[in-house]
Design an enzyme around this catalytic site. Structure first.
Site, PDB file in Angstrom:
ATOM      1  N   CYS A   2     -21.290 -36.366 -24.597  1.00 37.06           N
ATOM      2  CA  CYS A   2     -20.341 -35.140 -24.096  1.00 37.06           C
ATOM      3  C   CYS A   2     -18.942 -35.362 -24.185  1.00 37.06           C
ATOM      4  CB  CYS A   2     -20.740 -34.531 -22.832  1.00 37.06           C
ATOM      5  SG  CYS A   2     -22.604 -34.259 -22.760  1.00 37.06           S
ATOM      6  N   ARG A  27     -17.127 -37.176 -31.033  1.00 40.75           N
ATOM      7  CA  ARG A  27     -18.418 -37.850 -30.224  1.00 40.75           C
ATOM      8  C   ARG A  27     -19.801 -37.031 -30.299  1.00 40.75           C
ATOM      9  NH1 ARG A  27     -16.156 -40.096 -25.623  1.00 40.75           N
ATOM     10  NH2 ARG A  27     -17.853 -39.318 -24.216  1.00 40.75           N
ATOM     11  N   TRP A  74     -23.429 -32.759 -25.492  1.00 37.80           N
ATOM     12  CA  TRP A  74     -24.225 -33.311 -26.412  1.00 37.80           C
ATOM     13  C   TRP A  74     -25.936 -33.200 -25.755  1.00 37.80           C
ATOM     14  CZ3 TRP A  74     -25.523 -35.195 -30.992  1.00 37.80           C
ATOM     15  CH2 TRP A  74     -26.748 -36.234 -31.282  1.00 37.80           C
ATOM     16  N   ASN A 100     -20.559 -35.581 -18.050  1.00 36.37           N
ATOM     17  CA  ASN A 100     -21.279 -36.297 -19.241  1.00 36.37           C
ATOM     18  C   ASN A 100     -22.147 -37.389 -18.367  1.00 36.37           C
ATOM     19  OD1 ASN A 100     -21.447 -38.002 -21.426  1.00 36.37           O
ATOM     20  ND2 ASN A 100     -19.513 -38.638 -21.572  1.00 36.37           N
ATOM     21  N   GLY A 101     -23.251 -37.512 -18.988  1.00 36.92           N
ATOM     22  CA  GLY A 101     -24.133 -38.554 -18.574  1.00 36.92           C
ATOM     23  C   GLY A 101     -25.649 -37.880 -18.247  1.00 36.92           C
ATOM     24  N   GLU A 482     -36.475 -53.761 -41.796  1.00 34.24           N
ATOM     25  CA  GLU A 482     -35.426 -52.909 -41.069  1.00 34.24           C
ATOM     26  C   GLU A 482     -33.971 -53.725 -41.421  1.00 34.24           C
ATOM     27  OE1 GLU A 482     -34.376 -50.227 -40.304  1.00 34.24           O
ATOM     28  OE2 GLU A 482     -32.688 -50.325 -39.448  1.00 34.24           O
ATOM     29  N   LYS A 486     -30.678 -52.510 -43.629  1.00 33.01           N
ATOM     30  CA  LYS A 486     -29.518 -52.560 -43.152  1.00 33.01           C
ATOM     31  C   LYS A 486     -28.476 -53.212 -44.139  1.00 33.01           C
ATOM     32  CE  LYS A 486     -29.381 -49.919 -40.406  1.00 33.01           C
ATOM     33  NZ  LYS A 486     -30.426 -49.428 -40.434  1.00 33.01           N
ATOM     34  N   GLU A 489     -28.091 -51.081 -47.562  1.00 31.04           N
ATOM     35  CA  GLU A 489     -27.478 -49.695 -47.355  1.00 31.04           C
ATOM     36  C   GLU A 489     -25.916 -49.750 -47.256  1.00 31.04           C
ATOM     37  OE1 GLU A 489     -28.708 -46.664 -44.498  1.00 31.04           O
ATOM     38  OE2 GLU A 489     -29.192 -48.303 -43.085  1.00 31.04           O
ATOM     39  N   HIS A 505     -46.997 -65.149 -53.684  1.00 34.84           N
ATOM     40  CA  HIS A 505     -47.925 -64.422 -54.608  1.00 34.84           C
ATOM     41  C   HIS A 505     -46.935 -63.744 -55.523  1.00 34.84           C
ATOM     42  CE1 HIS A 505     -51.599 -65.112 -52.385  1.00 34.84           C
ATOM     43  NE2 HIS A 505     -50.740 -64.985 -51.080  1.00 34.84           N
ATOM     44  N   LYS A 604     -26.148 -38.970 -43.478  1.00 37.40           N
ATOM     45  CA  LYS A 604     -26.698 -39.219 -42.211  1.00 37.40           C
ATOM     46  C   LYS A 604     -27.989 -38.655 -42.025  1.00 37.40           C
ATOM     47  CE  LYS A 604     -26.920 -41.199 -38.093  1.00 37.40           C
ATOM     48  NZ  LYS A 604     -27.327 -42.489 -38.106  1.00 37.40           N
TER      49      LYS A 604
HETATM   50  C1  AGP Z   1     -31.138 -45.838 -41.782  1.00 39.74           C
HETATM   51  O1  AGP Z   1     -30.224 -46.605 -41.571  1.00 39.74           O
HETATM   52  C2  AGP Z   1     -30.907 -44.712 -42.771  1.00 39.74           C
HETATM   53  N1  AGP Z   1     -29.661 -43.966 -42.793  1.00 39.74           N
HETATM   54  C3  AGP Z   1     -31.941 -43.946 -42.963  1.00 39.74           C
HETATM   55  O2  AGP Z   1     -32.793 -44.632 -43.708  1.00 39.74           O
HETATM   56  C4  AGP Z   1     -32.714 -43.148 -41.810  1.00 39.74           C
HETATM   57  O3  AGP Z   1     -33.299 -43.902 -41.117  1.00 39.74           O
HETATM   58  C5  AGP Z   1     -33.614 -42.018 -42.664  1.00 39.74           C
HETATM   59  O4  AGP Z   1     -32.943 -41.413 -43.531  1.00 39.74           O
HETATM   60  C6  AGP Z   1     -34.386 -41.250 -41.506  1.00 39.74           C
HETATM   61  O5  AGP Z   1     -33.583 -40.433 -40.826  1.00 39.74           O
HETATM   62  P1  AGP Z   1     -34.068 -39.725 -39.535  1.00 39.74           P
HETATM   63  O6  AGP Z   1     -34.463 -40.860 -38.517  1.00 39.74           O
HETATM   64  O7  AGP Z   1     -32.975 -38.891 -39.247  1.00 39.74           O
HETATM   65  O8  AGP Z   1     -35.104 -39.001 -39.732  1.00 39.74           O
END
Ligand code: AGP
Length: 609
Positions: A2, A27, A74, A100-101, A482, A486, A489, A505, A604
Site C-alpha cells: 500500500c 508499489r 494492495w 499499510n501493513g 527453479e 531464474k 529467464e 543417462h 509478468k
Molecule cells: C517466474 O520467474 C516466471 N516469471 C514465470 O515462470 C511465472 O512463474 C509463471 O508465468 C507463473 O506465473 P503465476 O505464478 O503468476 O501464475
C-alpha cells in the site's frame, strides 16, 4: 504494497495527495482513496481500480481544505472494492485512517468493537483502527492514538486525520516504511520518498515504534510510550526512479531482499496464540474432508510449478498420500484421472495465468475441490477456487518471481502441517518443532545476504558460459529447476536442471572443460550419492559450485566453490537453498547488461494460452 500520502500546509490538499499517490503507483495497488478535512467535516472519496478512477470520481468537485490523507491499497484482507478502499472512518466520521501493513488481531478487535455497538462498512483489517480511536477518544488525539496502538498486533504504518484537529496529522510506524517530508509551512507523511521529491528533499525517516505529530511548521516524534525521540532530518539523495526501488538498482533485487518480510507477513498472522493448528482464514475444507483425501494434484506454471514440485516431496513425506504435480497447460489436456476425494491445489502468483485458470476450471468441471495459493487478493483464481491461501508477499513487480515463490513454499508447508495434524500423521509436538523452525526462516534468509558479495563473484563463472547446469537429488532437484529458470529467464544463458542421478543417462555428454555446474547438496541422507555425481562431472572438467548446509565439509572437499547455508530442518531447506541461486542469476544478468526486471519476450502474468 500500500501507499500512503498525507499533507497539511497552504496548498489544496486533494491535488497534492493525488499527485503523491501517482508517484507510488509502482508499489502495486488495486484501489485508491483520499480524505480531506473540508471546513467542519471529513470528506472521503475512494474507488476500486486505478487512481484515474478516483480522479474521475472527484473531477467536478475536489474536496476543499488543506489537510488530508490518501492511500493506494494492495488488498490483503477483503477483496478490491470501493468499500474496502482506504481511508476508513469511524461510526461518526470523526477519524479517517490510512494504513499499510497487516493487523494480525483484527478479527478479535472487530468482534469486541461490534459488541460495543460499532458498525463496520468494510471487510478490511484496517477499519478496526478508526473505531478503536472513536472508542478511546478523550479529546487528546495523540493520547488516543497511543492508546489504540497498544491494542494493535502486526505490522503497520498509518496516518490519522481527526475532525477536531485541523492543525495536525498523527502518524505511527511499526514495520512498514513511513517518511515525513519537511516543507516550508507545509509537511507531508508518505510511504516512500518518490511522493515528496518534487516538493522537498528534506525528510525525517520514522523508525519502528515511533509516533509523529505533524503540524504545518513543526514535527514532534515520540516513541509509543510518548517519550520524545530526537530525529535528525536527512537530505534525500535519490532521484525519483531510484527512490521507487528504495535505492536498489532493480525491483528484483529489492524483492529478493524483501523475502524475510514476505515470509514473516505470510506466516505470523496465521499463528494461533495457543496450540499448533494455524488460523487458515479462507480455507474452508472440513477436517472430515481432509481425512478422506486420497490424492492431491498440484497445478501451476513456471516458478509456481516448481513450488508445486517441492510441495510434492513435503506432502508425501508428512501426509503420506500420493501427490501429482502437473504443468497446468498439460493437466488440462491429458484427461487426468481424478476421483471425488482428490484435492487440486492451484498455485499462481498473479492469479491470472490462463493455463492455470484453465486447469482449475477443468478440475471444477469434474466436481473437484480446488485450493488456490495466490499473491493477489481478488484475482481471477481467488474467485473460482473453493479454498484460498493468500501469500502476503506484497506486489511482485519484477518479471522473475522470487518472494512470491518463497511464500508459495511457505504456504505449502503451512497447509501440509495443518492437514498432517488433522490426519494424525504428525503429532502436535512434531508440528510445534517444525513451526518453530518456520519462525526462524526469515532470520535465516536474512543471514544468507551476508554472502551476497560472494554470489556476485560466483556469477562471473556463469556470465560467459554458453550453458550452465543445476543438479540435485530429492528436495534439491525441484530447487535446481527453479534456479535454472531464474538464470535463463533474466540472463538469457541456456541453463538446465537435472536430477543428479540422471546426468549419466545422457546429458553428461554435454559436460566439458569449464562447464559451470551448480550442485545442490543439502539432503543428508542422499549426500553421498549426489557427491558421487559431482565427482563424475568433475572428472569431465566441470567447474562445480556446491550449495550445502554449514558443516558439510565433504561437499567443500568435492567442489570448486562452496556456498554454505544456515542449518535448518532438512525438509525446509528449499526456502534457503533458492536464495543464493536467485542472487547468482541476478548478478549474472546484471553483468551481461540484461533488462533484469523486464526480460525480453516475457510478461509478468501470462494471461494467454
Ligand atoms: C517466474 O520467474 C516466471 N516469471 C514465470 O515462470 C511465472 O512463474 C509463471 O508465468 C507463473 O506465473 P503465476 O505464478 O503468476 O501464475
Amino acid at each position: 504494497m500500500c501507499g500512503i500520502v498525507a499533507y497539511l500546509g497552504e496548498r489544496a490538499a486533494a491535488p497534492v495527495i493525488l499527485n503523491g499517490l501517482k508517484r507510488l503507483e509502482y508499489r502495486g495497488y488495486d484501489s485508491a482513496g483520499l480524505a480531506v478535512l473540508d471546513r467542519e467535516s471529513i470528506v472521503v472519496k475512494k474507488s476500486k481500480g486505478k487512481i484515474a478512477s478516483l480522479e474521475e470520481l472527484i473531477q467536478d468537485n475536489y474536496p476543499g481544505g488543506n489537510i488530508g490523507i490518501g492511500h493506494t491499497r494492495w488488498a490483503t484482507h477483503g477483496r478490491p472494492s470501493d468499500a474496502n478502499a482506504h481511508p476508513h472512518l469511524d461510526c461518526e466520521g470523526y477519524f479517517a485512517v490510512a494504513h499499510n501493513g497487516i493487523i494480525e488481531n483484527y478479527l478479535q478487535l472487530r468482534e469486541w468493537l461490534i459488541k460495543k455497538g460499532h458498525k463496520f462498512t468494510s471487510e478490511t483489517d484496517t477499519e478496526v483502527i478508526p473505531h478503536l480511536l472513536e472508542h478511546f477518544y478523550t479529546g487528546d488525539l495523540v493520547a488516543t492514538v497511543q492508546k489504540a496502538l497498544q491494542h494493535l498486533e502486526g505490522s503497520y504504518s498509518l496516518v490519522v486525520l481527526c475532525k477536531d484537529h485541523p492543525e495536525m496529522i498523527v502518524a505511527a510506524r511499526k514495520n512498514s516504511s513511513l517518511v515525513i517530508g519537511l516543507g516550508r509551512g507545509e509537511n507531508f507523511v508518505v510511504s516512500d520518498v518518490p511522493a515528496i521529491l518534487e516538493y522537498t528533499k528534506n525528510a525525517i525517516i520514522l523508525d519502528n515504534g515511533e509516533i509523529a505529530v505533524v503540524r504545518r511548521d513543526q514535527v514532534e516524534v515520540t516513541n509509543f510510550a510518548g517519550e520524545p525521540v530526537d530525529k535528525q532530518p536527512i537530505e534525500i539523495q535519490w532521484d525519483p526512479i531510484q527512490a521507487e526501488k528504495e535505492g536498489y538498482e532493480h525491483f528484483m533485487l529489492k524483492e529478493i531482499h524483501e523475502q524475510p518480510k514476505a515470509l514473516k507477513d505470510t506466516l505470523y498472522p496465521r499463528l494461533e496464540k495457543k496450540g499448533t493448528l494455524f488460523n487458515l482464514e479462507g480455507i474452508t475444507i472440513s477436517p472430515e474432508e481432509v481425512k478422506k483425501l486420497e490424492k492431491i494434484v498440484i497445478v501451476g506454471c513456471g516458478t509456481a510449478y516448481h513450488a508445486g514440485l517441492v510441495g510434492k516431496y513435503v506432502i508425501e513425506k508428512l501426509l503420506r498420500i500420493p501427490v501429482e504435480v502437473d504443468i497446468a497447460s498439460e493437466f488440462r489436456y491429458r484427461n487426468p484421472i481424478l476421483k471425488e476425494n482428490d484435492l487440486v491445489i492451484a498455485i499462481s502468483q498473479s492469479g491470472e495465468t490462463a493455463d492455470t485458470l484453465a486447469a482449475l476450471n477443468e478440475a471444477k468441471s469434474r466436481g473437484l475441490r480446488v485450493l488456490a495459493i495466490t499473491n493477489v487478493v481478488g484475482s481471477s483464481i481467488s474467485r473460482y477456487a473453493d479454498d484460498l491461501f493468500y501469500t502476503w508477499a506484497g506486489p511482485e513487480i519484477a518479471v522473475a518471481s522470487t518472494k512470491a515463490y518463497l511464500t508459495q513454499l511457505l504456504a505449502l508447508y503451512i497447509i501440509t502441517i495443518q492437514f498432517a495434524q488433522i490426519r494424525g500423521t504428525m503429532s502436535a509436538e512434531e508440528a510445534a518443532e517444525l513451526i518453530e523452525e518456520l519462525k526462524r526462516l526469515p532470520e535465516l534468509v536474512q543471514q544468507i545476504f551476508a554472502e551476497e558479495e560472494k554470489f556476485k563473484q560466483l556469477a562471473e563463472i556463469c556470465s560467459d558460459a554458453s550453458s550452465v547446469f543445476f543438479i540435485g537429488r530429492g528436495l534439491d532437484y525441484p530447487v535446481a529447476l527453479e534456479g535454472s529458470l531464474k538464470l535463463k529467464e533474466i540472463s538469457y544463458i541456456h541453463a538446465e536442471a537435472y536430477a543428479a542421478g540422471e546426468l549419466k543417462h545422457g546429458t553428461i555428454a554435454l559436460i566439458e572443460e569449464g562447464t559451470p555446474i551448480i550442485a545442490l547438496v543439502t539432503q543428508k541422507e542422499i549426500m553421498d550419492k549426489t557427491l558421487s555425481n559431482v565427482k563424475e562431472v568433475n572428472a569431465r572438467g566441470a567447474r562445480v559450485i556446491g550449495v550445502t548446509l554449514e558443516g558439510s565439509e565433504d561437499v567443500e572437499k568435492t567442489v570448486d566453490q562452496v556456498i554454505y547455508l544456515p542449518v535448518t530442518s532438512q525438509i525446509l531447506t528449499p526456502i534457503l537453498t533458492v536464495v543464493p541461486l536467485q542472487l547468482i542469476a541476478y548478478y549474472t544478468a546484471v553483468s551481461r547488461g540484461c533488462d533484469v526486471d523486464k526480460p525480453r519476450n516475457l510478461a509478468k502474468s501470462v494471461t494467454v494460452e
